[in-house]
Design a protein around this motif. Structure first.
Motif, PDB file in Angstrom:
ATOM      1  N   GLY A 172      -1.164   6.401  -2.068  1.00 16.14           N
ATOM      2  CA  GLY A 172      -1.755   5.683  -0.927  1.00 16.14           C
ATOM      3  C   GLY A 172      -2.078   4.246  -1.299  1.00 16.14           C
ATOM      4  O   GLY A 172      -1.722   3.299  -0.575  1.00 16.14           O
ATOM      5  N   THR A 173      -2.719   4.058  -2.469  1.00 18.13           N
ATOM      6  CA  THR A 173      -3.107   2.698  -2.864  1.00 18.13           C
ATOM      7  C   THR A 173      -1.865   1.838  -3.121  1.00 18.13           C
ATOM      8  O   THR A 173      -1.864   0.643  -2.840  1.00 18.13           O
ATOM      9  CB  THR A 173      -4.015   2.699  -4.117  1.00 18.13           C
ATOM     10  N   LYS A 174      -0.795   2.482  -3.608  1.00 17.01           N
ATOM     11  CA  LYS A 174       0.451   1.740  -3.834  1.00 17.01           C
ATOM     12  C   LYS A 174       0.940   1.117  -2.522  1.00 17.01           C
ATOM     13  O   LYS A 174       1.357  -0.046  -2.491  1.00 17.01           O
ATOM     14  CB  LYS A 174       1.502   2.709  -4.383  1.00 17.01           C
ATOM     15  N   GLN A 175       0.848   1.866  -1.440  1.00 17.47           N
ATOM     16  CA  GLN A 175       1.318   1.323  -0.161  1.00 17.47           C
ATOM     17  C   GLN A 175       0.386   0.216   0.342  1.00 17.47           C
ATOM     18  O   GLN A 175       0.838  -0.739   0.967  1.00 17.47           O
ATOM     19  CB  GLN A 175       1.459   2.435   0.897  1.00 17.47           C
ATOM     20  N   LEU A 176      -0.906   0.346   0.037  1.00 10.69           N
ATOM     21  CA  LEU A 176      -1.836  -0.724   0.435  1.00 10.69           C
ATOM     22  C   LEU A 176      -1.507  -2.011  -0.335  1.00 10.69           C
ATOM     23  O   LEU A 176      -1.534  -3.112   0.211  1.00 10.69           O
ATOM     24  CB  LEU A 176      -3.278  -0.294   0.171  1.00 10.69           C
ATOM     25  N   PRO A 205      -5.858  -4.689  -0.877  1.00 13.34           N
ATOM     26  CA  PRO A 205      -6.249  -5.555   0.239  1.00 13.34           C
ATOM     27  C   PRO A 205      -7.604  -5.185   0.851  1.00 13.34           C
ATOM     28  O   PRO A 205      -8.105  -5.905   1.704  1.00 13.34           O
ATOM     29  CB  PRO A 205      -5.136  -5.315   1.258  1.00 13.34           C
ATOM     30  N   CYS A 206      -8.150  -4.019   0.460  1.00  9.69           N
ATOM     31  CA  CYS A 206      -9.415  -3.586   1.075  1.00  9.69           C
ATOM     32  C   CYS A 206     -10.058  -2.536   0.174  1.00  9.69           C
ATOM     33  O   CYS A 206      -9.474  -2.108  -0.816  1.00  9.69           O
ATOM     34  CB  CYS A 206      -9.144  -3.001   2.462  1.00  9.69           C
ATOM     35  N   GLU A 207     -11.235  -2.128   0.568  1.00  6.20           N
ATOM     36  CA  GLU A 207     -11.943  -1.085  -0.179  1.00  6.20           C
ATOM     37  C   GLU A 207     -11.171   0.243  -0.029  1.00  6.20           C
ATOM     38  O   GLU A 207     -10.744   0.584   1.076  1.00  6.20           O
ATOM     39  CB  GLU A 207     -13.341  -0.945   0.433  1.00  6.20           C
ATOM     40  N   VAL A 208     -11.003   0.956  -1.144  1.00  6.30           N
ATOM     41  CA  VAL A 208     -10.368   2.275  -1.074  1.00  6.30           C
ATOM     42  C   VAL A 208     -11.388   3.311  -1.535  1.00  6.30           C
ATOM     43  O   VAL A 208     -11.845   3.268  -2.687  1.00  6.30           O
ATOM     44  CB  VAL A 208      -9.093   2.342  -1.941  1.00  6.30           C
ATOM     45  N   LEU A 209     -11.756   4.198  -0.644  1.00  2.00           N
ATOM     46  CA  LEU A 209     -12.800   5.186  -0.952  1.00  2.00           C
ATOM     47  C   LEU A 209     -12.214   6.372  -1.721  1.00  2.00           C
ATOM     48  O   LEU A 209     -10.986   6.573  -1.708  1.00  2.00           O
ATOM     49  CB  LEU A 209     -13.431   5.662   0.357  1.00  2.00           C
ATOM     50  N   ASP A 210     -13.100   7.138  -2.339  1.00  2.00           N
ATOM     51  CA  ASP A 210     -12.619   8.314  -3.085  1.00  2.00           C
ATOM     52  C   ASP A 210     -11.892   9.269  -2.147  1.00  2.00           C
ATOM     53  O   ASP A 210     -12.347   9.501  -1.017  1.00  2.00           O
ATOM     54  CB  ASP A 210     -13.802   9.063  -3.711  1.00  2.00           C
ATOM     55  N   PRO A 211     -10.800   9.866  -2.632  1.00  2.00           N
ATOM     56  CA  PRO A 211     -10.053  10.774  -1.752  1.00  2.00           C
ATOM     57  C   PRO A 211     -10.862  12.027  -1.406  1.00  2.00           C
ATOM     58  O   PRO A 211     -11.708  12.453  -2.191  1.00  2.00           O
ATOM     59  CB  PRO A 211      -8.816  11.147  -2.578  1.00  2.00           C
ATOM     60  N   ARG A 546     -10.891  -0.877   5.189  1.00  2.00           N
ATOM     61  CA  ARG A 546     -11.157   0.254   4.281  1.00  2.00           C
ATOM     62  C   ARG A 546     -10.087   1.318   4.472  1.00  2.00           C
ATOM     63  O   ARG A 546      -9.423   1.373   5.529  1.00  2.00           O
ATOM     64  CB  ARG A 546     -12.558   0.830   4.476  1.00  2.00           C
ATOM     65  N   ALA A 547      -9.947   2.136   3.437  1.00  2.00           N
ATOM     66  CA  ALA A 547      -8.908   3.178   3.479  1.00  2.00           C
ATOM     67  C   ALA A 547      -9.367   4.381   2.677  1.00  2.00           C
ATOM     68  O   ALA A 547     -10.177   4.256   1.753  1.00  2.00           O
ATOM     69  CB  ALA A 547      -7.606   2.626   2.898  1.00  2.00           C
ATOM     70  N   ILE A 548      -8.839   5.519   3.061  1.00  2.00           N
ATOM     71  CA  ILE A 548      -9.192   6.757   2.333  1.00  2.00           C
ATOM     72  C   ILE A 548      -8.051   7.769   2.461  1.00  2.00           C
ATOM     73  O   ILE A 548      -7.423   7.869   3.526  1.00  2.00           O
ATOM     74  CB  ILE A 548     -10.522   7.349   2.879  1.00  2.00           C
ATOM     75  N   SER A 549      -7.788   8.492   1.383  1.00  2.00           N
ATOM     76  CA  SER A 549      -6.800   9.576   1.442  1.00  2.00           C
ATOM     77  C   SER A 549      -7.544  10.873   1.734  1.00  2.00           C
ATOM     78  O   SER A 549      -8.593  11.136   1.139  1.00  2.00           O
ATOM     79  CB  SER A 549      -6.079   9.723   0.105  1.00  2.00           C
ATOM     80  N   VAL A 550      -6.992  11.663   2.623  1.00  2.00           N
ATOM     81  CA  VAL A 550      -7.553  12.988   2.906  1.00  2.00           C
ATOM     82  C   VAL A 550      -6.420  13.985   2.717  1.00  2.00           C
ATOM     83  O   VAL A 550      -5.370  13.875   3.367  1.00  2.00           O
ATOM     84  CB  VAL A 550      -8.113  13.074   4.359  1.00  2.00           C
ATOM     85  N   ASP A 551      -6.630  14.928   1.798  1.00  2.00           N
ATOM     86  CA  ASP A 551      -5.516  15.815   1.448  1.00  2.00           C
ATOM     87  C   ASP A 551      -5.471  17.039   2.362  1.00  2.00           C
ATOM     88  O   ASP A 551      -6.330  17.907   2.284  1.00  2.00           O
ATOM     89  CB  ASP A 551      -5.629  16.256  -0.013  1.00  2.00           C
ATOM     90  N   LEU A 552      -4.456  17.065   3.189  1.00  2.00           N
ATOM     91  CA  LEU A 552      -4.252  18.233   4.067  1.00  2.00           C
ATOM     92  C   LEU A 552      -3.150  19.144   3.536  1.00  2.00           C
ATOM     93  O   LEU A 552      -2.880  20.183   4.122  1.00  2.00           O
ATOM     94  CB  LEU A 552      -3.881  17.778   5.498  1.00  2.00           C
ATOM     95  N   PHE A 553      -2.511  18.714   2.444  1.00  2.00           N
ATOM     96  CA  PHE A 553      -1.319  19.462   2.016  1.00  2.00           C
ATOM     97  C   PHE A 553      -1.293  19.706   0.495  1.00  2.00           C
ATOM     98  O   PHE A 553      -0.394  19.223  -0.206  1.00  2.00           O
ATOM     99  CB  PHE A 553      -0.051  18.686   2.421  1.00  2.00           C
ATOM    100  N   PRO A 554      -2.291  20.440  -0.054  1.00  2.00           N
ATOM    101  CA  PRO A 554      -2.293  20.685  -1.503  1.00  2.00           C
ATOM    102  C   PRO A 554      -0.957  21.264  -2.004  1.00  2.00           C
ATOM    103  O   PRO A 554      -0.268  21.975  -1.259  1.00  2.00           O
ATOM    104  CB  PRO A 554      -3.421  21.709  -1.674  1.00  2.00           C
ATOM    105  N   HIS A 555      -0.644  20.929  -3.233  1.00  2.00           N
ATOM    106  CA  HIS A 555       0.570  21.355  -3.960  1.00  2.00           C
ATOM    107  C   HIS A 555       1.853  20.656  -3.480  1.00  2.00           C
ATOM    108  O   HIS A 555       2.896  20.825  -4.082  1.00  2.00           O
ATOM    109  CB  HIS A 555       0.781  22.881  -3.904  1.00  2.00           C
ATOM    110  N   THR A 556       1.777  19.927  -2.367  1.00  4.31           N
ATOM    111  CA  THR A 556       2.953  19.163  -1.942  1.00  4.31           C
ATOM    112  C   THR A 556       2.671  17.694  -2.260  1.00  4.31           C
ATOM    113  O   THR A 556       1.534  17.336  -2.595  1.00  4.31           O
ATOM    114  CB  THR A 556       3.198  19.274  -0.427  1.00  4.31           C
ATOM    115  N   ASP A 557       3.676  16.819  -2.117  1.00  3.07           N
ATOM    116  CA  ASP A 557       3.367  15.412  -2.380  1.00  3.07           C
ATOM    117  C   ASP A 557       2.956  14.652  -1.117  1.00  3.07           C
ATOM    118  O   ASP A 557       2.899  13.439  -1.112  1.00  3.07           O
ATOM    119  CB  ASP A 557       4.492  14.703  -3.168  1.00  3.07           C
ATOM    120  N   HIS A 558       2.652  15.380  -0.059  1.00  6.75           N
ATOM    121  CA  HIS A 558       2.171  14.728   1.167  1.00  6.75           C
ATOM    122  C   HIS A 558       0.653  14.601   1.173  1.00  6.75           C
ATOM    123  O   HIS A 558      -0.044  15.398   0.547  1.00  6.75           O
ATOM    124  CB  HIS A 558       2.597  15.520   2.406  1.00  6.75           C
TER     125      HIS A 558
END
Ligand SMILES: C[S@@+](CC[C@H](N)C(=O)[O-])C[C@H]1O[C@@H](n2cnc3c(N)ncnc32)[C@H](O)[C@@H]1O
Length: 574
Positions: A172-176, A205-211, A546-558
């Motif tokens: 996610g941060t790579k895309q930011l 470019p902005c604050e990135v919060l803990d996933p 601001r940005a944050i990753s939220v994992d909806l898909f454990p074990h996949t790379d999504h």
């Protein structure tokens, strides 16, 4: 032999007949023989990459219908039935030119088992993709087929979950960072102040919060689409394709080792596998485009509701036989399966595309075609085709965080624009904390669901439009002392640039919360939203805050990445 032929004829046109013991022995014998049978193929080289339809058409004219070629290959394989036919085919290929290319053929003959082993080891000559992870030399690859399937469906399953989360956050941060770099690299910018934020110190470019991790790591998927085909031993099976169809792989494996599939869905796949094995209808063959059983879709919600969708190719069946099969399915799912099915749906699909399709109608065989799910205290009605997040507890965390970011200035009137609203989940869960919600979605059936869902939850401050966002965004004009916040939750590949341009043009939109399940594919949307004004991109640009990753898909790379963008003010310095 006669018994086998007659059983095939029975299987296509006849009535259901359970296998007796003799039949079973014969089937086992037959399978052993089949494995030793020879296959005859001509490898055709010097083909152009892609151009699959043209290549197929060309060989069809020459009398060869069974050709396999992946788009990126510069070769293909023609399958014939005997050595004699192979020799003839070889001559034809060697004397043919296709698009000014002299073709060359090579005769390959091997047993069915050797041929399967090649598929399994991935040594087919096709480009090895990321999905074949882990990358080890084929001869050293000691993975079981189930492990190979797990590597394909859940490529991160070997890593501890906290390591997976770090990786996803990094993506996610790579895309930011890419967004920042792309804005820096724009040429001919009229007003430099509109991108001053992109030249501030640091790579982000902005604050990135803990996933935010998923509360459930295993068995979280509420929706699964299983392929019905043959396993490596040629037995009818309900599961996932062991590789990519475009690489010529057609074997199906039960999902028993796939960590993201729930025990209920695995059980459903297993019992339907038993049904299909006992059925006298053959499974669909993706190469020959023959047979009947194609796809099983399951939706298993946290409410306990279960939706089953069975897809069948019916081109060889009489209308009477089709009606009988529907009755048998109803009997099986309601009386025999042991599963408490809320609604059973049936789809006949004779076309070439694989998977559940919106091109053919769906028939409700039991129940009313709907199931229900609870999200953040609201109740949602889902149909077979409607989009709904597949990991409910993690989706609740995503929507709660989204609500927090949209949290509303009590001194202002607030309008929430739920763009690409689907069945209305985001707007409905937030409706009580805003003055009004306007939902826009281009699929009319989803809007029917959204309206029903608003009613179900006694929400009255919502209006829905069955339109494209770009055509309807101007229904909200923005009043004095009104804050307009848009939540944009588009499909995996983002939206067309015209949608983003429409958002920019709608000057009363102050903030955009963009929820992306593939930030790499959505990067162009981010850039379009943030690039300084020009003749093509009017309206003041936004900037990420601001940005944050939220994992909806454990074990996949999504992973979902949620970014807040705030509209810049004219002549604002940064
Ligand atoms: C990921 S789903 C989001 C659904 C919804 N927000 C939810 O959480 O359930 C994306 C939706 O965007 C819709 N969509 C895609 N492009 C659109 C457009 N240009 N205008 C309106 N809707 C669009 C699709 O039909 C789909 O329902």
């Amino acid at each position: 032999m006669f018994k086998l032929v007659s059983s095939i004829i029975d299987s296509v046109f006849g009535r259901k007949r359970p296998l007796d013991v003799d039949d079973e022995d014969e089937v086992v014998e037959q399978q052993k023989k089949q494995k030793l049978e020879m296959t005859h193929r001509i490898k055709v080289t010097n083909l152009p990459v892609r151009e699959l339809p043209a290549v197929k058409k060309y060989f069809k004219k020459l009398g060869y219908n069974r050709i396999k070629k992946a788009p990126e290959w510069d070769f293909g394989f023609i399958t014939v039935d005997s050595e004699e036919e192979a020799q003839k085919c070889l001559q034809v290929v060697n004397s043919s030119t296709f698009k000014n290319r002299q073709l060359a053929g090579e005769y390959i003959t091997e047993t069915v088992q050797e041929h399967r082993d090649k598929f399994m080891s991935g040594s087919r000559g096709g480009k090895k993709g990321k999905r074949n992870q882990p990358t080890v030399d084929d001869k050293d690859d000691t993975r079981t087929p189930a492990e190979k399937l797990a590597d394909q469906v859940t490529p991160l399953w070997r890593e501890p979950y906290d390591v997976q989360l770090v990786k996803k956050n990094r993506n996610g941060t790579k895309q930011l960072m890419n967004l920042k770099r792309k804005i820096q690299g724009l040429k001919d910018v009229r007003d430099e102040s509109q991108r001053a934020w992109a030249f501030e110190k640091g790579s982000l470019p902005c604050e990135v919060l803990d996933p935010i991790p998923s509360p459930e790591i295993n068995g979280y998927r509420t929706k699964c689409e299983f392929t019905i085909g043959k396993n490596l031993d040629g037995e009818p099976t309900v599961g996932f394709l062991l590789g990519l169809y475009r690489d010529g792989i057609t074997s199906v494996l039960e999902p028993s080792e796939c960590l993201n599939v729930s025990d209920t869905a695995k059980h459903i796949a297993r019992v339907f596998g038993d049904y299909v094995r006992k059925s006298d209808l053959p499974v669909y063959d993706r190469v020959e485009k023959t047979g009947c059983w194609r796809t099983l879709m399951t939706k298993t919600q946290s409410t306990g509701d279960v939706l089953i969708l069975v897809q069948l190719r019916a081109a060889d069946l009489t209308p009477e036989r089709l009606e009988q099969e529907k009755k048998d399915l109803i009997h099986f799912w309601t009386q025999e399966s042991g599963i408490n099915v809320t609604t059973l749906i049936f789809q006949v699909w004779d076309g070439n595309s694989n998977g559940i399709t919106d091109k053919a109608p769906m028939e409700t065989l039991t129940g009313d075609g709907y199931i229900y799910e609870n999200v953040l205290g609201c109740r949602f009605r889902l149909s077979a085709s409607a989009f709904f997040q597949v990991n409910t507890p993690a989706a609740e965390l995503l929507y709660a965080k989204c609500a927090e970011w949209c949290s509303i200035d009590a001194n202002k009137k607030t309008t929430l624009l739920d763009l690409c609203c689907g069945t209305g989940t985001i707007g409905i869960t937030m409706a009580r904390s805003v003055d009004r919600v306007v939902g826009i979605e281009m699929v009319p059936e989803a809007i029917v669901d959204a309206k029903a869902n608003a009613k179900l939850n006694n929400i009255e401050n919502v209006t829905y439009y069955a339109n494209k966002v770009e055509d309807k965004i101007d229904v909200v004009t923005g009043e004095k002392n009104e804050e307009v916040i848009a939540v944009l939750d588009p499909p995996r590949n983002g939206v067309h640039a015209s949608v983003i341009r429409a958002v920019r043009d709608a000057e009363h939109i102050d903030r955009v919360v963009y929820i992306s399940c593939d930030a790499k594919q959505a990067l162009d949307n981010f850039v379009t939203l943030c690039r300084p004004q020009s003749n093509r991109f009017r309206g003041m640009p936004f900037k990420p805050t601001r940005a944050i990753s939220v994992d909806l898909f454990p074990h996949t790379d999504h992973c979902e990445l949620m970014i807040e963008f705030v509209r810049q003010k004219p002549n604002q310095e940064s």
